[in-house]
Motif scaffolding. Structure first.
Motif, PDB file in Angstrom:
ATOM      1  N   ALA A   1       8.562  -3.572 -15.758  1.00  0.00           N
ATOM      2  CA  ALA A   1       9.376  -4.702 -15.295  1.00  0.00           C
ATOM      3  C   ALA A   1       9.304  -4.816 -13.772  1.00  0.00           C
ATOM      4  CB  ALA A   1      10.826  -4.512 -15.738  1.00  0.00           C
ATOM      5  N   GLY A   2       9.316  -3.653 -13.110  1.00  0.00           N
ATOM      6  CA  GLY A   2       9.219  -3.670 -11.643  1.00  0.00           C
ATOM      7  C   GLY A   2       7.930  -4.307 -11.177  1.00  0.00           C
ATOM      8  N   PHE A   3       6.790  -3.897 -11.874  1.00  0.00           N
ATOM      9  CA  PHE A   3       5.494  -4.473 -11.496  1.00  0.00           C
ATOM     10  C   PHE A   3       5.519  -5.980 -11.689  1.00  0.00           C
ATOM     11  CE2 PHE A   3       3.619  -0.123 -12.364  1.00  0.00           C
ATOM     12  CZ  PHE A   3       3.288   0.120 -11.036  1.00  0.00           C
ATOM     13  N   GLU A   4       6.106  -6.397 -12.799  1.00  0.00           N
ATOM     14  CA  GLU A   4       6.115  -7.841 -13.069  1.00  0.00           C
ATOM     15  C   GLU A   4       6.883  -8.589 -11.981  1.00  0.00           C
ATOM     16  OE1 GLU A   4       7.493 -10.991 -16.473  1.00  0.00           O
ATOM     17  OE2 GLU A   4       7.196  -8.919 -17.097  1.00  0.00           O
ATOM     18  N   ALA A   5       8.014  -8.003 -11.603  1.00  0.00           N
ATOM     19  CA  ALA A   5       8.825  -8.673 -10.575  1.00  0.00           C
ATOM     20  C   ALA A   5       8.087  -8.721  -9.249  1.00  0.00           C
ATOM     21  CB  ALA A   5      10.155  -7.941 -10.416  1.00  0.00           C
ATOM     22  N   LEU A   6       7.471  -7.591  -8.868  1.00  0.00           N
ATOM     23  CA  LEU A   6       6.740  -7.581  -7.592  1.00  0.00           C
ATOM     24  C   LEU A   6       5.551  -8.519  -7.654  1.00  0.00           C
ATOM     25  CD1 LEU A   6       6.945  -3.814  -6.671  1.00  0.00           C
ATOM     26  CD2 LEU A   6       7.817  -5.688  -5.311  1.00  0.00           C
ATOM     27  N   GLY A   7       4.892  -8.538  -8.817  1.00  0.00           N
ATOM     28  CA  GLY A   7       3.748  -9.440  -8.978  1.00  0.00           C
ATOM     29  C   GLY A   7       4.181 -10.886  -8.792  1.00  0.00           C
ATOM     30  N   THR A   8       5.330 -11.199  -9.398  1.00  0.00           N
ATOM     31  CA  THR A   8       5.821 -12.585  -9.261  1.00  0.00           C
ATOM     32  C   THR A   8       6.129 -12.891  -7.794  1.00  0.00           C
ATOM     33  OG1 THR A   8       6.884 -12.204 -11.388  1.00  0.00           O
ATOM     34  CG2 THR A   8       7.450 -14.220 -10.229  1.00  0.00           C
TER      35      THR A   8
ATOM     36  N   VAL B   1       2.557   1.682  -0.853  1.00  0.00           N
ATOM     37  CA  VAL B   1       2.270   1.744  -2.290  1.00  0.00           C
ATOM     38  C   VAL B   1       0.809   2.166  -2.440  1.00  0.00           C
ATOM     39  CG1 VAL B   1       2.169   0.397  -4.412  1.00  0.00           C
ATOM     40  CG2 VAL B   1       3.896  -0.092  -2.693  1.00  0.00           C
ATOM     41  N   ASP B   2       0.562   3.122  -3.322  1.00  0.00           N
ATOM     42  CA  ASP B   2      -0.833   3.576  -3.413  1.00  0.00           C
ATOM     43  C   ASP B   2      -1.686   2.511  -4.112  1.00  0.00           C
ATOM     44  OD1 ASP B   2      -0.604   3.854  -6.195  1.00  0.00           O
ATOM     45  OD2 ASP B   2       0.425   5.770  -5.917  1.00  0.00           O
ATOM     46  N   LYS B   3      -3.000   2.714  -4.015  1.00  0.00           N
ATOM     47  CA  LYS B   3      -3.934   1.669  -4.420  1.00  0.00           C
ATOM     48  C   LYS B   3      -3.744   1.271  -5.884  1.00  0.00           C
ATOM     49  CE  LYS B   3      -8.465  -0.069  -3.706  1.00  0.00           C
ATOM     50  NZ  LYS B   3      -8.205  -1.171  -4.551  1.00  0.00           N
ATOM     51  N   LEU B   4      -3.571   2.282  -6.749  1.00  0.00           N
ATOM     52  CA  LEU B   4      -3.466   1.994  -8.189  1.00  0.00           C
ATOM     53  C   LEU B   4      -2.321   1.036  -8.458  1.00  0.00           C
ATOM     54  CD1 LEU B   4      -4.058   5.477  -9.811  1.00  0.00           C
ATOM     55  CD2 LEU B   4      -5.399   3.417 -10.187  1.00  0.00           C
ATOM     56  N   LYS B   5      -1.180   1.387  -7.834  1.00  0.00           N
ATOM     57  CA  LYS B   5       0.006   0.556  -8.099  1.00  0.00           C
ATOM     58  C   LYS B   5      -0.176  -0.836  -7.494  1.00  0.00           C
ATOM     59  CE  LYS B   5       3.216   4.354  -8.700  1.00  0.00           C
ATOM     60  NZ  LYS B   5       4.086   5.298  -8.031  1.00  0.00           N
ATOM     61  N   LEU B   6      -0.795  -0.834  -6.331  1.00  0.00           N
ATOM     62  CA  LEU B   6      -1.002  -2.125  -5.662  1.00  0.00           C
ATOM     63  C   LEU B   6      -1.858  -3.035  -6.534  1.00  0.00           C
ATOM     64  CD1 LEU B   6      -0.029  -3.242  -3.016  1.00  0.00           C
ATOM     65  CD2 LEU B   6      -2.175  -2.611  -1.960  1.00  0.00           C
TER      66      LEU B   6
ATOM     67  N   ARG C   1      -2.116  -2.900  -9.679  1.00  0.00           N
ATOM     68  CA  ARG C   1      -1.323  -3.281 -10.854  1.00  0.00           C
ATOM     69  C   ARG C   1      -0.433  -4.486 -10.520  1.00  0.00           C
ATOM     70  NH1 ARG C   1       1.762  -0.743 -15.119  1.00  0.00           N
ATOM     71  NH2 ARG C   1       2.284  -2.571 -16.367  1.00  0.00           N
ATOM     72  N   ILE C   2       0.123  -4.407  -9.299  1.00  0.00           N
ATOM     73  CA  ILE C   2       0.996  -5.525  -8.875  1.00  0.00           C
ATOM     74  C   ILE C   2       0.172  -6.818  -8.797  1.00  0.00           C
ATOM     75  CG2 ILE C   2       2.387  -6.429  -6.956  1.00  0.00           C
ATOM     76  CD1 ILE C   2       3.160  -3.519  -6.336  1.00  0.00           C
ATOM     77  N   LYS C   3      -1.034  -6.690  -8.206  1.00  0.00           N
ATOM     78  CA  LYS C   3      -1.866  -7.891  -8.045  1.00  0.00           C
ATOM     79  C   LYS C   3      -2.271  -8.463  -9.404  1.00  0.00           C
ATOM     80  CE  LYS C   3      -3.467  -6.949  -3.419  1.00  0.00           C
ATOM     81  NZ  LYS C   3      -4.458  -6.332  -2.576  1.00  0.00           N
ATOM     82  N   GLU C   4      -2.530  -7.516 -10.321  1.00  0.00           N
ATOM     83  CA  GLU C   4      -2.923  -7.940 -11.673  1.00  0.00           C
ATOM     84  C   GLU C   4      -1.769  -8.751 -12.300  1.00  0.00           C
ATOM     85  OE1 GLU C   4      -3.478  -5.477 -15.742  1.00  0.00           O
ATOM     86  OE2 GLU C   4      -4.214  -4.478 -13.941  1.00  0.00           O
TER      87      GLU C   4
ATOM     88  N   ALA D   1       0.413 -10.344 -10.717  1.00  0.00           N
ATOM     89  CA  ALA D   1       0.548 -11.607  -9.983  1.00  0.00           C
ATOM     90  C   ALA D   1      -0.354 -12.669 -10.584  1.00  0.00           C
ATOM     91  CB  ALA D   1       0.216 -11.396  -8.514  1.00  0.00           C
ATOM     92  N   GLU D   2      -1.543 -12.248 -10.973  1.00  0.00           N
ATOM     93  CA  GLU D   2      -2.476 -13.243 -11.487  1.00  0.00           C
ATOM     94  C   GLU D   2      -1.999 -13.835 -12.811  1.00  0.00           C
ATOM     95  OE1 GLU D   2      -6.220 -11.210 -11.375  1.00  0.00           O
ATOM     96  OE2 GLU D   2      -6.012 -11.010  -9.188  1.00  0.00           O
ATOM     97  N   LYS D   3      -1.281 -13.021 -13.583  1.00  0.00           N
ATOM     98  CA  LYS D   3      -0.851 -13.495 -14.904  1.00  0.00           C
ATOM     99  C   LYS D   3       0.343 -14.443 -14.808  1.00  0.00           C
ATOM    100  CE  LYS D   3      -2.094  -9.186 -17.258  1.00  0.00           C
ATOM    101  NZ  LYS D   3      -1.438  -7.962 -17.730  1.00  0.00           N
ATOM    102  N   VAL D   4       1.042 -14.359 -13.687  1.00  0.00           N
ATOM    103  CA  VAL D   4       2.319 -15.095 -13.609  1.00  0.00           C
ATOM    104  C   VAL D   4       2.100 -16.605 -13.707  1.00  0.00           C
ATOM    105  CG1 VAL D   4       4.246 -15.671 -12.112  1.00  0.00           C
ATOM    106  CG2 VAL D   4       3.446 -13.327 -12.257  1.00  0.00           C
ATOM    107  N   GLU D   5       2.915 -17.254 -14.537  1.00  0.00           N
ATOM    108  CA  GLU D   5       2.912 -18.717 -14.586  1.00  0.00           C
ATOM    109  C   GLU D   5       4.161 -19.192 -13.854  1.00  0.00           C
ATOM    110  OE1 GLU D   5       1.140 -21.256 -15.718  1.00  0.00           O
ATOM    111  OE2 GLU D   5      -0.501 -19.868 -16.086  1.00  0.00           O
ATOM    112  N   LEU D   6       3.992 -19.916 -12.768  1.00  0.00           N
ATOM    113  CA  LEU D   6       5.180 -20.337 -12.022  1.00  0.00           C
ATOM    114  C   LEU D   6       5.816 -21.570 -12.657  1.00  0.00           C
ATOM    115  CD1 LEU D   6       4.112 -19.885  -8.339  1.00  0.00           C
ATOM    116  CD2 LEU D   6       5.300 -18.307  -9.820  1.00  0.00           C
TER     117      LEU D   6
END
Length: 2035
Positions: A459-466, A483-488, A490-493, A495-500
């Motif tokens: 949920a945290g990743f989704e929120a940061l991605g958004t 934030v280490d690379k892996l998590k970063l 993940r956040i970007k990933e 972000a791409e899925k988010v539908e605004l």
């Protein structure tokens, strides 16, 4: 066909109206051709048809109508005026065309409607079509629906407003007519095309079959977005674009993006009707919901659920319902009910939308907490509820609640909160998700992504991605620095899925941009977007640069993410300690040595710990060189500083080595990438050395360098902590000193004040005074940034210390924080803008965050809440008291206050007013305690406070207003203006509420730069307030209008009047126009920032979600760096960043204001308006003993429109230094802004009176300095104070005359003197008199002295109300207990005695014996003074003399003195002239008297006599008037100071006859000279008032005075009348006299004519004759309207006054007849309306019956004659001149005029008998006519000035020739005077012709007393002396009278050797004398003045100050020689007798 030919000839427009249809048809055809032919759309031809177009479309003949429709269509298409016809034509089309059977007619009708829409008249057309839907005829309804559909399909939903159409749709579906239903279906499909599913809800309730059909149709509608295909005239570019696309083959996608915006998203919600549900709740709902059985509770909830299913709910008070539902969600054990309650909340939120926002804050925490439930249906219900609630509020408002839950232990809560955040972010845009919000959310979410529970992490990743997707990487990356690379990834990933939510659009933009989302901001509208765009532009630069630098850095530098991190930090300028810095891991000493060895010379490393200090010094020098040469990327900072710290390290004993070492540390910090780890190695050592005498400065330098590298907040915290962990007080004090300077250099951003405050407290408690002093200095610096709230932390210190702190703060007040010069991080070169805008939020939050807040939530217990709601008021009071004490203890509180808001809200309408007030004061406290967080309570607590503004008690309202202001200060205005709450309040018809609320808005709106659009909702209610019954409400509404308009614009406001009644609409529009003129400009952003910060409370501006527009503030500042500041900051790139910081950090920044404009803004008629308001008591009258707040507020409001905002802030600042600043500015602008100062003078003076109540002397001195300059300016400008200005200023100035300080009293007296130049002394007198009643004895004494000076300078006439009353009042002070007052009173009365003589005792009345004896004693003493009394006086009053005028340099050069000194002498003495070598002296020299004087007074004679007399023995003539020297008073007439004229005029009314005569003479001299006469312009009324006051004085006082020589009075009369005649010969000046003055003047003159006492005087008859002449002049030369009006009023008064003699009225009527005779010539220059108004008033007072009762019939005849003449001259037009009469029925005037008109119409043939008797006789006999013509010609000659002699001679000849000729008729009409003149003239000619000897003519006195008080040349013929007939008389008529006068003066008519006046002796001979009669009048006055002037020339000295006039008489020039001998003998005699 005969008749055809007739109409064929008619013009087109007449054919179109012809009664034959054929004619009309032909007309329409030709009109159509014409309309198609006219090229110019503005051709005047169009206007001809404006009224006809409606007839074109409504023609009764079908054939003609078709043609008419075609013509009408052409007209609408081509004519620019067509818009005016919209309403009538459209209604014609609907009613008369749509019902036609012919399809073509309907088609044309439809086209016409669409054409009107095209020419921008869509609204009117839509209105008519919707009206048509109510028609009974189904054909019309169908056609209207079709037209609407067609319009929508072509123009689109942007132009055709759908809401009204959708409203009527369901009704159309119910129609019986199938055609209507079918058409409605088509319309519904068309609407669906445009708004899609938004149409479903409104149509839910139609017949199911129809709905099903519709659904089927809707499915078929293509999914492509519809496009507008037809365009308005104003949309021509769009049209071109559209056509171009069509040309390209209609590529649908091609312009997809552009076109999309053409379709506005219609919100279904808007289209719905709101439903009221509160009243529909089950009656027992609240009991049921609390029931123990869950089934009952369920029933209650189901009832609610059903109600909230309504998609739109009526706004109301849902607080109780929400509270109950919240309780169920939070506390109910049954999860089903929890879900049900959540659904209800969701329904409420959806139905209420923004109106639910006020409850959101209560419900969100409860729902979030409830997420602990695992059941999916509960979780889903809660999610839906919280999502619905989120849409009703802003993320900002609920962020506190969300963040509070983020740390909850329960993973489900954490997960659901993160998911909710993610969903919420999707609704945000970059502008609604600013960094200040991102920062705390990202910080919390970062914890979640590291959580142990996988679902929380996801949920945290989704929120940061958004967040990343919405705000863009630029904004979010800085927070993701570690934030280490892996998590970063993940956040970007994610972000791409988010539908605004704002979906496709954004996507498209992204694709197009091909950049990360930051680019998208450009597409976002609105100010918010703007700000972000700026960031996007500003940041990339620094980022790249920073990363580039890092790339080459050694890898040891820690984590890979640092590059971005530092970049981020750099870009942001300088950010708080939270930002990730270069933070290295600690290195071991070995690694350090290794690294150091790589960069330092080996010798250097070896010698570091050498025992020899010189070696160590050498080593340091090498170290320094090496460091200087190193590249930043190569420098291993940590290794180097560790080497330096190696033994001996900071224990180094040699100071030189130590200094070097510290310098090297500074170098490393400046040149390397210096991390906090490195800093920790050295800081301890630095702090240790900071107190060292020799090394201290180097240590500070190193600390500053480290602060720049590692940021001040962190460094400062470390340094201070280290210093206070030591015992060395020197180190502590120096550390604090360093910090004070560092804060000034770095700015205040990010500092942890809480930490400092505890250290400062420690320091304040230190025993060492140096530490305490440093601590206080540091506090002073912090005060610059934090503001007054800083003091709160130290309130518990000892009083002595607290006073020191206050003194330091006082010093800082008024200073502004300097711009930061360091710390604008060296990494960021281009990052200035960005840092600045970051700063904006930072500082604001910091200043608020400093305050440690207490959470009082647990103290707000249920028990306390129930107490507050108890039935017993005492218990309620206890509860409120408890709340007060809780808040007081806590000082600053968290926003969590539990149930308190609801409890307090209930108390706001408590029946006990005391509790209401207490609640208000609690709310006020609450605002201060909670700070900006109070925002969330605005809707449910703030708005109810506004309701209290409607309370009937004044004090309750005042308390409510104070509370609202306290809240608004914390929250800003946006929260208040959003939503409908404010408009709902304004809607209530409570006058108190309305006026208070409007007043409040008028005060707040001007300061805002933007307002929510909801303000528009208030406008209809504002309009109803404009017409409220209550005057105050109307007034306040009018005041608020300009400020509403300033934000909403004139157009919107004018549009809003559309719904008003027509009458109201006109009135409101007129007011809007007026308001438009006074509309202020929106405030400039910087001013806004400063004014808010000063408050010390954090302005709303920094709360990120507050008004978008506030973000603009930063832009405005960035984009225009002020040139001044650029210099200060050095580099302009630096400056850019600096500037914003500067703005915020300073508590009060005036420099940022735009000070270039004028400080006083001229508002046309502003001053008049203010005076009217004060007169009408609409505002408080400026009258108080001490100024109360409401006066100050009122003044502030009045000033806001006409004083520059920044100056007003200074003027009303709490601190006196700001007042001084304001005064300095006002002094600087005084000269350059004269007009502005004069237009705001009343306000400036009022503000200055407030300064008189200040205790600070410097302000008072500055105020007085300004006043002196101000009054000088006003007197130069010839400005006169108005009554209003005087009465609101002088009394307060007089208070200051009693100041204990001499210098102030002196200044005040000086100002009082100057005031007399701009405000009449006689009006000043009562004010000063009032001052003598003061309790302050100094004031009494000074006022009495001032009164003495006034009397001395201006004579007794200044004494008001009468000299007697004034003197009695003064005399009471002789018995005062204070010595100074007694003396002042005595001196003043002695002064009066000197001016007025023994009469003083009469005026004073009875005094006690003691007082009387003191007074007599004092008078005797003053008389015993040496004879040079005037010298004494001049010495006694030096101060007075200097103050009279700026340049009174007391010249003593007879004629060459300046005016001011002349004025002074007049003030010092009542005197008039002076000699060359001594003091001013009056000359009234009488040779005869001196001869008889046996030498009691010694007098030295200068030897002038000899040398002057030798060259005098030539014949001397009377000089030309122009050569005469004018009295020195008027020497500078053209540099004219009005003050001199005022002064001389004031002397005209003097009680002293000589003073008055002097003044009149001077004025007469000026009037006589053409080039100087215009100087009198503007003073005519003043002069006339003075003269009739003098006439009154003579009549009442002088004539009754036995002691006065009656000759004196005649002299005075002669002078008055003379100068008036002179005046009334100058027509331009005469016309200036106003009605009132003329009335009084005529009253005075007529009274004088009737004064029997004058007739008894020796020359009385002569005076009366002169008056007669003067009256004639006045009647002829004055403004005819004014004099007629004056006479009518005078007649009315005289008839009303019982005391008035009938003779008086008779004379007034004679004057009126005279005026009637003049009417034929003057009728065109008369303002008839005014005259008829006066006659109307006269007839109202005297109706015919009343007039007939008068003893004499004259009044009624006079009136009739006047009206008759007016009618005759003006004819029927006279009736148009009754405009000024309000109610014509009040008098018989109109009826009378009508009768006269009728009568004259009947008799037009006959001649008017009254006026033309003579003429009708002439017509009888032609032969007689000839004779009469000759005679008329002759009489005309006699009447004219030039030919009078010739005329008399001709008449004599004529009579001789025709002895029977009858000249009787000619004489009969003329006055007695004229008749006797003609007879005498004939006799004279007879004697001459018969040679009986000529009568010698010589200089004589004109019987008519032309008023010339000075000689006029002999050859000038008098200007016309009118007889009452207006004919003019020549000089020869006077010969006879001359004889009589010569005898009277003791001259023999035959002898001519008498002595001439001295003037003639001494002036150069000019013209040869002509022995002809002259019309000069030498009254005794002129003899007196000549003699006086003469002796001035002779330089004779005499001590006789008051000698009476010399009886010099007149003589002819031929006797010059004899006279001079005589004179010589007499002078010899005088000389010998003196010896």
């Amino acid at each position: 066909m005969g008749d055809d030919s007739e109409w064929m000839k008619l013009p087109i427009d007449q054919k179109c109206e012809h009664k034959l249809w054929k004619a009309r048809l032909n007309g329409y055809e030709e009109a159509l051709k014409l309309f198609q032919k006219i090229d110019d759309e503005k051709s005047p031809e169009w206007s001809k048809y404006l009224g006809l177009i409606k007839k074109f479309v409504t023609d009764s003949n079908a054939v003609a109508q078709l043609k008419g429709l075609e013509a009408a269509l052409a007209y609408v298409e081509n004519a620019h005026v067509a818009g005016k016809t919209t309403g009538e034509v459209a209604s014609g089309v609907v009613n008369k065309v749509f019902n036609q059977p012919k399809a073509r007619a309907k088609e044309l009708g439809l086209d016409i409607c669409l054409m009107y829409i095209e020419i921008e008249k869509g609204e009117a057309i839509q209105e008519e079509l919707l009206k048509g839907l109510d028609n009974k005829n189904p054909k019309i309804i169908v056609a209207c629906i079709e037209t609407l559909r067609k319009a929508l399909s072509e123009f689109g939903s942007k132009i055709i407003s759908l809401k009204p159409i959708i409203k009527v749709l369901p009704k159309l579906f119910e129609s019986r007519e199938k055609a209507v239903r079918d058409e409605a279906k088509l319309l519904a499909v068309e609407i669906y095309r445009w708004i899609r599913d938004a149409l479903r809800p409104p149509l839910q309730n139609i017949n199911s079959v129809q709905l099903k059909e519709l659904e089927e149709e809707w499915i078929k509608v293509s999914s492509a977005a519809p496009k507008q295909t037809r365009f308005l005239r104003s949309q021509q570019e769009l049209k071109a674009k559209f056509e171009q696309q069509q040309g390209l083959g209609g590529d649908a996608d091609g312009g997809g993006d552009d076109e999309e915006e053409a379709v506005p998203q219609v919100d279904a919600y808007e289209l719905l009707e709101a439903v009221e549900i509160l009243s529909k709740l089950p009656k027992d709902f609240y009991e049921k919901i609390e029931a123990k059985k869950w089934q009952e509770r369920k029933e209650a909830l189901e009832a609610v659920e059903l109600l909230v299913k309504n998609p739109k709910l009526e706004s109301g008070d849902y607080a109780d319902l929400v509270k109950v539902l919240k309780k169920v969600v939070g506390k109910d054990t049954n999860v089903m009910l929890v879900a049900l309650a959540a659904k209800c909340l969701a329904g409420l939120a959806t139905g209420l939308r923004k109106k639910f926002g006020q409850y959101a804050g209560h419900v969100v925490p409860t729902i979030l907490e409830k997420f602990k439930e695992k059941k999916p249906q509960v979780v889903q219900a809660l999610q839906e509820a919280i999502d619905a609630i989120f849409l009703t509020t802003t993320l900002q408002n609920i962020s506190e609640d969300i963040l509070a839950v983020m740390d909850n232990k329960n993973p489900t809560i954490k997960q659901q909160t993160s998911l909710f955040i993610a969903r919420s972010f999707r609704h945000c845009t970059p502008s609604t998700l600013p960094k200040s919000l991102l920062k705390p959310f990202c910080a919390a979410l970062l914890k979640h992504i590291n959580d142990s529970a996988p679902e929380v992490r996801d949920a945290g990743f989704e929120a940061l991605g958004t967040a990343l997707k919405v705000a863009g990487e630029k904004a979010v990356n800085p927070f993701l620095a570690d934030v280490d690379k892996l998590k970063l990834d993940r956040i970007k990933e994610c972000a791409e899925k988010v539908e605004l939510v704002y979906g496709k659009k954004t996507g498209a933009a992204e694709k197009k941009e091909g950049k990360p989302i930051a680019g998208k901001t450009t597409a976002l509208p609105g100010p918010g977007g703007d700000k972000e765009t700026k960031d996007a532009a500003a940041k990339p630069g620094p980022l790249k640069k920073a990363s580039a630098v890092k790339a080459g850095a050694p890898p040891k530098k820690g984590k890979p993410a640092t590059a971005a991190g530092t970049g981020g930090a750099g870009a942001k300028g300088k950010k708080g300690p939270e930002t990730k810095e270069i933070f290295e891991s600690e290195l071991s000493i070995e690694v350090c040595e290794e690294k150091a060895a790589a960069v330092l010379p080996a010798s250097c490393i070896q010698q570091l710990d050498s025992g020899n200090w010189k070696e160590r010094l050498a080593c340091m020098e090498e170290f320094q060189k090496a460091v200087e040469l190193m590249e930043r990327s190569e420098m291993p900072c940590q290794a180097l500083v560790r080497m330096l710290a190696k033994k001996p390290g900071w224990k180094e004993t040699n100071f030189q080595v130590m200094q070097m070492k510290l310098h090297v540390v500074a170098l490393i910090a400046q040149k390397g990438n210096f991390s906090k780890t490195s800093a920790q190695v050295v800081l301890d050592g630095l702090v240790d050395k900071v107190g060292d005498v020799k090394c201290g400065s180097n240590a500070k330098e190193a600390m500053t360098a480290i602060a720049e590298a590692c940021q001040l907040p962190w460094t400062a915290e470390q340094v201070v902590a280290m210093a206070f962990s030591q015992k060395n007080p020197k180190n502590q004090s120096e550390t604090l000193n360093w910090l004070s300077n560092a804060i000034k250099e770095f700015g205040f951003s990010g500092l942890n004040v809480k930490a400092f405050i505890s250290n400062v407290k420690t320091a304040l408690a230190a025993t060492n005074p140096a530490v305490r002093t440093s601590a206080i200095t540091l506090l002073g610096v912090m005060y610059l940034y934090v503001g007054p709230s800083l003091r709160m932390f130290f309130e518990d210190e000892k009083p002595a210390l607290l006073s020191q702190i206050d003194a330091e703060f006082e010093k800082m007040q008024g200073q502004t924080a300097p711009a930061p010069t360091r710390g604008i991080s060296r990494h960021s070169v281009g990052g200035g803008d960005d840092g600045e805008e970051e700063e904006q939020e930072e500082v604001g939050n910091d200043v608020v965050d400093l305050l440690p807040r207490t959470d009082i939530g647990d103290k707000i217990t249920a028990e306390l809440v129930s107490k507050i709601g108890d039935k017993n008021w005492k218990i309620r009071k206890e509860g409120l008291d408890e709340v007060t004490s809780i808040i007081n203890e806590a000082k600053f509180i968290e926003p969590n206050i539990g149930e308190l808001p609801a409890a307090l809200k209930g108390r706001l309408n408590d029946s006990n007013k005391i509790l209401v007030q207490q609640t208000l004061s609690i709310l006020q406290q609450l605002a201060t305690a909670m700070g900006p967080n109070i925002k969330q309570y605005v809707k449910n607590l703030g708005i109810p406070v506004i309701t209290v503004l409607g309370d009937s008690k004044n004090n309750v309202r005042a308390a409510a207003l104070a509370t609202v202001n306290a809240w608004a200060e914390q929250t800003g205005m946006k929260e208040w203006l959003e939503g409908e709450d404010l408009s709902e309040e304004l809607k209530k018809e409570n006058p108190f509420l309305r006026q208070e609320l409007l007043g409040w808005l008028a005060e707040k709106l001007p300061a805002l730069r933007s307002v929510p659009s909801d303000l528009l909702l208030c406008v209809p209610h504002l309009y109803s307030c404009l017409e409220d019954r209550n005057g105050d409400v109307r007034k306040k509404a009018q005041d608020a209008l300009p400020f509403f308009m300033m934000h909403l614009g004139f157009e919107k406001m004018a549009k809003a009047t559309g719904k008003l009644k027509p009458t109201s609409k006109d009135q409101v529009l007129a007011m809007l126009e007026k308001a438009k003129a006074n509309m202020p400009a929106k405030p400039a952003p910087p001013a806004k920032a400063s004014s808010r910060v000063v408050g010390g409370a954090a302005p709303a501006k920094f709360q990120p979600a507050s008004a978008f527009a506030d973000d603009l503030g930063s832009n405005t500042m960035e984009s225009k760096p002020d040139p001044k500041k650029a210099k200060a900051g050095g580099l302009s790139s630096k400056t850019k960043g600096v500037q914003g910081k500067k703005v915020l950090s300073k508590p009060n920044l005036k420099e940022d204001d735009d000070k270039s404009g004028p400080i006083f803004i001229i508002v046309p008629n502003g001053k008049e308006q203010r005076m009217k308001e004060e007169k009408a008591l609409k505002v408080l009258k400026w009258n108080f003993t001490t100024p109360r707040d409401e006066y100050i507020e009122q003044l502030k409001t009045q000033m806001s429109t006409c004083v520059a905002k920044w100056l007003q802030d200074e003027m009303f600042h709490a601190d006196f230094q700001h007042h001084n600043k304001a005064l300095t500015v006002m002094i600087e602008h005084l000269e350059s802004e004269k007009d502005g100062v004069i237009s705001c003078l009343d306000l400036i003076l009022k503000w200055l009176t407030l300064r008189f109540f200040d205790t600070n002397t410097s302000v008072l001195m500055k105020t007085l300095e300004y006043l002196k300059l101000l009054f000088n300016l006003l007197s130069q400008e010839e400005y006169h104070l108005t009554e209003n200005e005087a009465s609101s200023f002088i009394p307060y100035l007089i208070l200051k005359v009693g100041e204990p300080k001499d210098v102030i009293r002196k200044d005040v007296r000086a100002i009082l003197n100057r005031m007399c130049l701009i405000y009449p002394a006689s009006k000043m007198f009562p004010f000063i008199m009032e001052g003598t009643k003061s309790k302050n004895s100094k004031q009494r004494a000074e006022c009495l002295e001032e009164l003495g000076c006034l009397v001395e300078s201006y004579g007794m006439n200044v004494c008001q109300p009468t000299p007697g009353k004034a003197l009695k009042e003064m005399a009471t002070h002789i018995g005062d207990r204070d010595n100074a007052v007694r003396n002042a009173a005595l001196n003043t009365i002695v002064t009066v005695y000197n001016v007025h003589g023994d009469q003083v005792f009469k005026l004073i009345g009875n005094l006690s014996e003691k007082d009387m004896s003191m007074l007599e004693e004092r008078i005797k003493r003053s008389a015993k003074r040496p004879s040079a009394a005037p010298v004494r006086q001049a010495e006694e009053k030096p101060q007075r003399t200097q103050n009279i005028s700026t340049n009174a340099s007391m010249m003593r050069k007879g004629q060459a003195e300046d005016m001011s000194s002349k004025l002074n002498q007049n003030r010092n003495m009542g005197s008039h002239s002076e000699t060359t070598h001594t003091v001013p002296r009056e000359f009234q020299l009488d040779l005869d008297e001196i001869e008889n004087d046996n030498g009691t007074v010694r007098c030295e004679m200068p030897a002038l006599v000899q040398h002057k007399l030798d060259d005098i023995f030539e014949p001397v003539l009377i000089p030309e008037p122009k050569i005469r020297a004018v009295s020195p008073h008027f020497d500078d007439m053209h540099s004219n100071t009005a003050s001199t004229i005022n002064f001389v005029i004031s002397q005209v009314a003097s009680g002293d006859i000589n003073t008055s005569i002097q003044a009149l003479t001077q004025i007469d001299e000026v009037l006589k000279q053409e080039d100087k006469a215009e100087a009198m312009s503007g003073h005519i009324d003043q002069f006339l008032i003075a003269t009739f006051m003098q006439l009154r004085l003579i009549y009442n006082t002088h004539m009754a005075d036995e002691k006065l020589d009656k000759d004196e009075i005649v002299r005075l009369y002669s002078c008055i009348i003379g100068s008036m005649i002179t005046l009334f010969q100058i027509e331009s000046l005469a016309r200036e006299a106003s009605t009132g003055v003329l009335k009084d003047l005529m009253h005075g003159l007529i009274t004088l004519m009737l004064d029997s006492r004058v007739e008894d005087l020796e020359e009385g008859e002569q005076v009366i004759r002169s008056v007669n002449l003067l009256v004639v002049k006045v009647l002829e030369k004055s403004d005819q309207t004014n004099i007629l009006s004056a006479l009518l009023v005078l007649l009315q008064d005289s008839l009303l006054a019982t005391a008035s003699s009938p003779k008086f009225s008779e004379l007034v009527m004679k004057c009126l007849w005279r005026m009637v005779r003049l009417l034929p010539e003057t009728i065109n220059s008369i303002n008839l309306d005014r005259i008829l108004l006066d006659i109307h008033i006269f007839m109202k007072v005297f109706p015919k019956e009343k007039l007939k009762q008068c003893k004499s019939e004259f009044p009624i005849r006079t009136l009739k004659t006047l009206l008759h003449t007016l009618c005759k001259l003006k004819g029927p037009k006279i009736l148009d001149h009754l405009t000024m009469i309000d109610n014509k029925n009040e008098s018989e005037l109109e009826a009378h005029l009508c009768r006269v008109m009728k009568h004259s119409m009947d008799q037009t043939g006959k001649a008017d008998k009254d006026t033309e008797k003579g003429a009708s006789r002439i017509e009888e006999k032609a032969s007689k006519a000839k004779v009469n013509d000759i005679l008329a010609e002759i009489f005309k000659k006699i009447g004219s000035k030039e030919n009078t002699k010739e005329g008399l001679a001709e008449l004599y000849e004529y009579k001789k020739k025709y002895s029977d000729a009858d000249i009787e008729p000619f004489l009969k009409n003329s006055s007695q005077f004229f008749q006797s003149y003609v007879e005498r003239g004939l006799r004279l000619i007879e004697t001459e012709r018969e040679g009986k000897g000529r009568i010698a003519t010589s200089t004589g006195i004109s019987p008519q007393m032309e008023g010339t008080c000075v000689p006029v040349s002999t050859h000038t013929v008098s200007s016309s002396i009118g007889n009452t007939n207006g004919e003019e008389v020549g000089p020869s008529v006077y010969l006879e009278r001359l004889k009589i006068l010569r005898q009277r003066c003791g001259l023999d008519n035959a002898k001519q050797e008498d002595r001439p006046p001295l003037t003639s002796l001494l002036s150069k001979p000019t013209l040869p004398t002509v022995a002809s009669s002259t019309d000069m009048l030498h009254s005794k006055l002129s003899q007196l003045r000549e003699s006086r002037e003469q002796y001035q020339h002779l330089d004779l000295d005499s001590n006789q100050t008051h000698s009476s006039g010399i009886g010099t008489t007149l003589a002819s020039p031929s006797s010059a020689a004899a006279n001079i001998d005589d004179l010589k003998k007499r002078l010899e005699r005088i000389k010998s007798s003196r010896k």
